[in-house]
Design a protein around this motif. Structure first.
Motif, short mmCIF file in Angstrom:
data_model
loop_
_atom_site.label_atom_id
_atom_site.label_comp_id
_atom_site.label_asym_id
_atom_site.label_seq_id
_atom_site.Cartn_x
_atom_site.Cartn_y
_atom_site.Cartn_z
N THR A 15 -2.65 -3.31 5.56
CA THR A 15 -2.81 -4.05 4.37
C THR A 15 -4.07 -4.57 3.80
O THR A 15 -4.82 -5.08 4.80
N THR B 40 -6.59 -6.79 1.19
CA THR B 40 -6.54 -7.56 0.16
C THR B 40 -8.08 -7.46 -0.17
O THR B 40 -9.02 -7.59 0.67
N SER C 263 -11.17 -7.88 -3.82
CA SER C 263 -11.43 -8.32 -4.93
C SER C 263 -12.84 -7.77 -5.33
O SER C 263 -13.81 -8.47 -4.82
N GLY D 65 -6.85 -7.19 -5.55
CA GLY D 65 -5.46 -7.40 -5.11
C GLY D 65 -5.01 -7.08 -3.79
O GLY D 65 -6.08 -6.88 -3.12
N THR D 66 -3.99 -6.75 -3.48
CA THR D 66 -3.44 -6.63 -2.26
C THR D 66 -2.84 -5.17 -2.17
O THR D 66 -1.82 -4.89 -3.15
N LEU E 152 0.73 -4.53 -4.01
CA LEU E 152 1.70 -5.40 -3.91
C LEU E 152 1.67 -6.64 -4.76
O LEU E 152 2.34 -7.69 -4.79
N ASP E 153 0.78 -6.72 -5.90
CA ASP E 153 0.73 -7.40 -7.10
C ASP E 153 0.47 -6.89 -8.19
O ASP E 153 0.22 -5.63 -8.05
N GLU E 154 0.59 -7.53 -9.49
CA GLU E 154 0.56 -6.78 -10.68
C GLU E 154 -0.87 -6.04 -10.62
O GLU E 154 -0.88 -4.93 -11.05
N ASP E 155 -1.84 -6.55 -10.50
CA ASP E 155 -3.25 -6.12 -10.58
C ASP E 155 -3.26 -4.77 -9.63
O ASP E 155 -3.74 -3.61 -10.18
N SER E 156 -2.88 -4.96 -8.61
CA SER E 156 -3.11 -3.77 -7.56
C SER E 156 -2.10 -2.81 -7.87
O SER E 156 -2.33 -1.55 -7.76
N ARG E 157 -0.78 -3.07 -8.16
CA ARG E 157 -0.08 -1.83 -9.04
C ARG E 157 -0.63 -1.08 -9.90
O ARG E 157 -0.70 0.24 -9.88
#
Length: 158
Positions: A54, A56, A58, A64-65, A81-86
């Protein structure tokens, strides 16, 4: 500093997914720290052909992650794993690096005399944190990569 040099550093750093939040590693908590002037620890860790981790991050490019699967030494799957990273995993999947590429960037930063090029390693020798700042007087060229949940693939030692 010239604009070209600054732009090259920003592009290089952005391509490597700088991360500001820290993450902890799930596979051991012992770490060793090196600085730009120190040599890599003699951990004996070699990047396996298959593993997952994983990341993380920025930066201006990615934030994101991400859960990353590496197969045959190449990123085979990226899941945000979050909105931005998706969104970014969908739009920019080639920007997510392998751990080997992150270490290559660390070595390059050191060879190019970056102002900061530091790393921490897990007990097995894989990186858990890489911090870069190509030029302390430049804005937005810093990168902090936090690696967690590293799992060697089948047939690999932990």
């Amino acid at each position: 500093m010239t604009a070209g040099r600054s732009r090259a550093r920003i592009v290089a750093t952005a391509a490597l997914l700088g991360a500001l939040p820290l993450a902890t590693t799930a596979c051991g908590s012992s770490t060793a720290t090196t600085s730009a002037d120190a040599k890599e620890p003699q951990s004996g860790w070699e990047e396996p052909a298959q593993y997952s981790y994983t990341l993380t991050s920025s930066t201006q490019v990615l934030a994101g992650t991400f859960r990353v699967k590496v197969r045959n030494g190449q990123v085979a799957e990226v899941v945000g794993l979050d909105e931005d990273s998706r969104r970014q995993a969908r739009d920019l999947p080639g920007e997510v690096p392998t751990l080997g590429k992150l270490l290559n960037t660390l070595h390059r930063a050191r060879s190019e005399d970056a102002d900061t090029a530091e790393a921490e390693y897990a007990a097995d020798g894989h990186p858990v944190r890489i911090s870069l700042d190509w030029d302390e007087n430049s804005i937005d060229d810093e990168a902090l990569y936090a690696v967690s949940s590293y799992e060697p693939g089948p047939g690999q030692d932990r």
